[in-house]
Write an enzyme that holds these catalytic residues in place. Structure first.
Site, short mmCIF file in Angstrom:
data_model
loop_
_atom_site.label_atom_id
_atom_site.label_comp_id
_atom_site.label_asym_id
_atom_site.label_seq_id
_atom_site.Cartn_x
_atom_site.Cartn_y
_atom_site.Cartn_z
CB CYS A 113 24.85 -3.51 60.07
SG CYS A 113 23.12 -3.04 59.97
CG HIS A 252 25.29 -6.63 63.05
ND1 HIS A 252 24.76 -5.58 63.77
CD2 HIS A 252 24.52 -6.74 61.94
CE1 HIS A 252 23.73 -5.09 63.12
NE2 HIS A 252 23.55 -5.77 62.01
CG ASN A 282 20.12 -4.78 62.80
OD1 ASN A 282 21.02 -4.05 63.20
ND2 ASN A 282 20.14 -5.33 61.59
N1 COA Z 1 5.13 -10.54 60.18
C1 COA Z 1 4.47 -11.57 59.63
N2 COA Z 1 4.80 -12.09 58.43
C2 COA Z 1 5.83 -11.54 57.79
C3 COA Z 1 6.55 -10.46 58.30
C4 COA Z 1 6.16 -9.95 59.55
N3 COA Z 1 6.80 -8.93 60.15
N4 COA Z 1 7.53 -10.13 57.44
C5 COA Z 1 7.42 -10.98 56.41
N5 COA Z 1 6.40 -11.84 56.60
C6 COA Z 1 5.94 -12.91 55.74
C7 COA Z 1 6.32 -12.68 54.31
O1 COA Z 1 5.38 -11.83 53.69
C8 COA Z 1 6.29 -14.09 53.76
O2 COA Z 1 4.96 -14.44 53.48
P1 COA Z 1 4.60 -15.29 52.16
O3 COA Z 1 5.37 -16.57 52.31
O4 COA Z 1 3.13 -15.40 52.26
O5 COA Z 1 5.10 -14.45 51.02
C9 COA Z 1 6.76 -14.94 54.93
O6 COA Z 1 6.61 -14.12 56.10
C10 COA Z 1 8.21 -15.38 54.83
O7 COA Z 1 8.99 -14.27 54.45
P2 COA Z 1 10.55 -14.40 54.25
O8 COA Z 1 11.10 -13.07 53.89
O9 COA Z 1 10.87 -15.55 53.34
O10 COA Z 1 11.00 -14.82 55.73
P3 COA Z 1 12.41 -15.21 56.27
O11 COA Z 1 12.32 -16.49 56.98
O12 COA Z 1 13.49 -15.05 55.24
O13 COA Z 1 12.63 -14.10 57.38
C11 COA Z 1 13.85 -12.06 57.69
C12 COA Z 1 12.69 -12.73 57.01
C13 COA Z 1 13.93 -10.61 57.24
C14 COA Z 1 13.62 -12.11 59.19
C15 COA Z 1 15.15 -12.80 57.36
O14 COA Z 1 15.25 -12.99 55.98
C16 COA Z 1 16.37 -12.05 57.81
O15 COA Z 1 16.58 -11.88 58.99
N6 COA Z 1 17.23 -11.64 56.87
C17 COA Z 1 18.45 -10.95 57.18
C18 COA Z 1 18.11 -9.57 57.59
C19 COA Z 1 19.30 -8.88 58.13
O16 COA Z 1 20.08 -9.45 58.83
N7 COA Z 1 19.41 -7.61 57.81
C20 COA Z 1 20.36 -6.74 58.33
C21 COA Z 1 21.72 -7.08 57.90
S1 COA Z 1 22.72 -5.86 58.54
#
Ligand code: COA
Length: 325
Positions: A113, A252, A282
């Site tokens: 990325c 990004h 993304n």
């Molecule tokens: N739809 C519904 N629920 C979902 C889901 C989806 N697509 N993906 C995950 N969940 C659920 C999880 O299973 C979890 O459930 P639980 O609490 O019962 O275990 C809950 O949502 C919360 O998950 P969590 O991973 O803690 O959510 P979050 O608030 O951290 O959001 C991301 C997840 C991935 C959106 C976030 O962490 C993020 O954006 N991270 C950075 C990613 C990134 O930038 N990557 C690229 C870098 S180049």
């Protein structure tokens, strides 16, 4: 001395749009969850006739037209991608051939990325040292091809696309100081100890397969805000500018919450942040040049503006570049 200056920009997206609702019909997710946690509303997904190189070529052609130059004057092509058409040769060589400017330098950069930031800084260095006169810097990806479509925690986050800029080497007659157009400062970093937080579980030398993207989203999020605000601070310090001087920040586009948190940490007004994550999701190395091109074409980013580019990705890798347009 100012570095390479911008001559033009362009971008390309696949034909097919996939909304959150369409994803929710196929996997266990909802439009509400995706919008609330990421800001993403839709993404573009490449069809059978679209690859990383076809998107890269379309973006490059648009950038060349915007620059008003002949493709034959390009002597350096750098493509940032983690989803090349083939393991080798470099996608940049395919782009070179399609544009008909063979004979110069062409290679790919793998920094996921932050690939566009790595490509931009590398190209600037090469142009400053006379390795080329006119360069195409392209970020192009078909991330849909390395997603595990059964993993709802990752597959909803990514999309496909390409963005490109044409840069010209600094000339002897360029205006001194930082008021004229050109790259002012860049900073790159990597921390290979964070490999397991964001990676692809395949490759030619390990599994002989392409593999799928794996990510510990919450931990990546935490590192992203810390690393990005730190590298932005470094580039500002190096250049002698302050956060108030920045006209636009082109980040990004991973998650709207990361964009908000990083801007807030630096005291940058949200109106100065270019946001396309809602439309494109993304697109990895393509996201920064895609967002930049959107904001130039809709008239927000103009000549003379001070623009900060920033990104973080797998590795981890991260970086920022300050440029006068
Ligand atoms: N739809 C519904 N629920 C979902 C889901 C989806 N697509 N993906 C995950 N969940 C659920 C999880 O299973 C979890 O459930 P639980 O609490 O019962 O275990 C809950 O949502 C919360 O998950 P969590 O991973 O803690 O959510 P979050 O608030 O951290 O959001 C991301 C997840 C991935 C959106 C976030 O962490 C993020 O954006 N991270 C950075 C990613 C990134 O930038 N990557 C690229 C870098 S180049």
């Amino acid at each position: 001395m100012m570095g390479a200056r911008l001559l033009g920009s362009g971008s390309a997206l696949p034909k097919q749009v996939v909304t959150n609702a369409e994803l929710a019909a196929r996997i266990d997710t909802t439009d509400e969850w995706i919008v609330e946690r990421t800001g993403i509303r839709q993404r573009y997904i490449a069809g059978d006739d679209e690859t990383t190189s076809t998107l890269a070529v379309d973006a490059a052609r648009a950038a060349i037209a915007d620059a008003g130059i002949e493709a034959s004057s390009i002597d350096l092509i750098v493509v940032a991608t983690a989803t090349p058409d083939n393991t080798f040769p470099a996608t940049a060589t395919k782009v070179q051939d399609a544009l008909g400017c063979n004979g110069g330098v062409a290679f790919d950069v793998a920094a996921v990325c932050s690939g566009f930031l790595y490509a931009l800084a590398t190209t600037d260095s090469l142009l400053r040292t006379g390795m080329g006169k006119r360069a195409l810097v392209i970020g192009a990806e078909t991330f849909s091809r390395i997603l595990d479509w059964d993993d709802r925690t990752t597959c909803v986050l990514f999309g496909d696309g390409a963005g490109a800029v044409v840069l010209e080497a600094p000339g002897e007659n360029d205006q001194p100081g930082t008021e004229g157009p050109g790259i002012i400062a860049s900073k790159l970093h990597a921390d290979g100890a964070q490999h397991d937080l964001l990676y692809v579980d395949g490759g030619p030398s390990t599994t002989q397969t392409v593999g799928h993207l794996r990510m510990k989203g919450r931990e990546v999020f935490r590192h992203a805000v810390v690393n990005l605000s730190s590298v932005l601070g470094e580039v500002l310090e190096q250049s002698g500018f302050t956060a108030d001087d920045i006209d636009w920040i082109v980040p990004h586009q991973a998650n709207a919450r990361i964009l908000d948190a990083t801007a807030r940490k630096l005291g940058i007004a949200p109106e100065k942040v270019i946001v396309t994550v809602d439309q494109h999701a993304n697109t990895s190395a393509a996201s920064v040049p895609l967002a930049f091109d959107v904001a130039r074409r809709d008239g927000r980013i103009k000549s003379g503006d001070l623009v900060m580019f920033e990104a973080m990705g797998g590795g981890f890798t991260w970086g920022a570049t300050l440029m006068r347009i």
